[in-house]
Scaffold this motif. Sequence first.
Motif, PDB file in Angstrom:
ATOM      1  N   HIS A  42      43.533  36.271  29.454  1.00  0.00           N
ATOM      2  CA  HIS A  42      43.821  36.635  30.850  1.00  0.00           C
ATOM      3  C   HIS A  42      43.295  38.022  31.192  1.00  0.00           C
ATOM      4  O   HIS A  42      42.769  38.235  32.287  1.00  0.00           O
ATOM      5  N   GLU A  45      39.499  37.728  31.581  1.00  0.00           N
ATOM      6  CA  GLU A  45      39.151  36.994  32.801  1.00  0.00           C
ATOM      7  C   GLU A  45      39.416  37.835  34.046  1.00  0.00           C
ATOM      8  O   GLU A  45      38.622  37.824  34.985  1.00  0.00           O
ATOM      9  N   LEU A  46      40.538  38.545  34.063  1.00  0.00           N
ATOM     10  CA  LEU A  46      40.852  39.391  35.220  1.00  0.00           C
ATOM     11  C   LEU A  46      39.833  40.506  35.386  1.00  0.00           C
ATOM     12  O   LEU A  46      39.433  40.825  36.513  1.00  0.00           O
ATOM     13  N   ARG A  48      36.749  40.503  34.635  1.00  0.00           N
ATOM     14  CA  ARG A  48      35.455  39.964  35.084  1.00  0.00           C
ATOM     15  C   ARG A  48      35.513  39.318  36.461  1.00  0.00           C
ATOM     16  O   ARG A  48      34.475  39.072  37.067  1.00  0.00           O
ATOM     17  N   SER A  49      36.706  39.004  36.947  1.00  0.00           N
ATOM     18  CA  SER A  49      36.819  38.237  38.188  1.00  0.00           C
ATOM     19  C   SER A  49      36.447  39.076  39.407  1.00  0.00           C
ATOM     20  O   SER A  49      36.726  40.273  39.469  1.00  0.00           O
ATOM     21  N   ASP A  51      37.834  38.885  42.232  1.00  0.00           N
ATOM     22  CA  ASP A  51      39.072  39.276  42.918  1.00  0.00           C
ATOM     23  C   ASP A  51      39.565  40.630  42.433  1.00  0.00           C
ATOM     24  O   ASP A  51      40.041  41.447  43.219  1.00  0.00           O
ATOM     25  N   LYS A  53      37.735  43.044  41.093  1.00  0.00           N
ATOM     26  CA  LYS A  53      36.807  44.124  41.439  1.00  0.00           C
ATOM     27  C   LYS A  53      37.075  44.680  42.831  1.00  0.00           C
ATOM     28  O   LYS A  53      36.898  45.859  43.079  1.00  0.00           O
ATOM     29  N   ARG A  67      49.543  34.863  36.518  1.00  0.00           N
ATOM     30  CA  ARG A  67      49.007  34.146  35.351  1.00  0.00           C
ATOM     31  C   ARG A  67      50.032  34.127  34.215  1.00  0.00           C
ATOM     32  O   ARG A  67      50.180  33.124  33.518  1.00  0.00           O
ATOM     33  N   SER A 116      39.961  44.423  27.703  1.00  0.00           N
ATOM     34  CA  SER A 116      38.963  43.632  28.405  1.00  0.00           C
ATOM     35  C   SER A 116      37.553  43.921  27.914  1.00  0.00           C
ATOM     36  O   SER A 116      36.637  43.156  28.174  1.00  0.00           O
TER      37      SER A 116
END
Length: 117
Positions: A42, A45-46, A48-49, A51, A53, A67, A116
């Motif tokens: 998670h 993914e967060l 890289r998303s 949303d 950024k 999540r 991350s």
Amino acid sequence: MKRQRGITFVGMIFVGALIVLVAIVGIRLVPAYIEYATILNHVRELARSPDAKAASIAEIQQLFNRRAQIDDIRSVSGADLEITKDGEQVSIVAVYSRKVKLLGNVSACIDFTAASE
């Protein structure tokens, strides 16, 4: 007369008890590592998303909380995340410890770091 070789009954009981002990410890520790893998997934993914950024730090924490609620993550919440933003680059780090009861009054304390990067 040839001398017999092999394991004695007492030796077999000792080996069996050792295998059972290792199995119990493994069964107790596996859920903590599965949760760590989910948190790491998670967090990556967060970061890289798209949303995340465009979102503020509080919004990223809320995205993680959503999540975490879906995957029943209880060790880390959005408030526990160390989030840094450098332009559109988002870096998220979750550092936490998990105490797992093994046998009787014996516990294992495991330190996890999910980043991350």
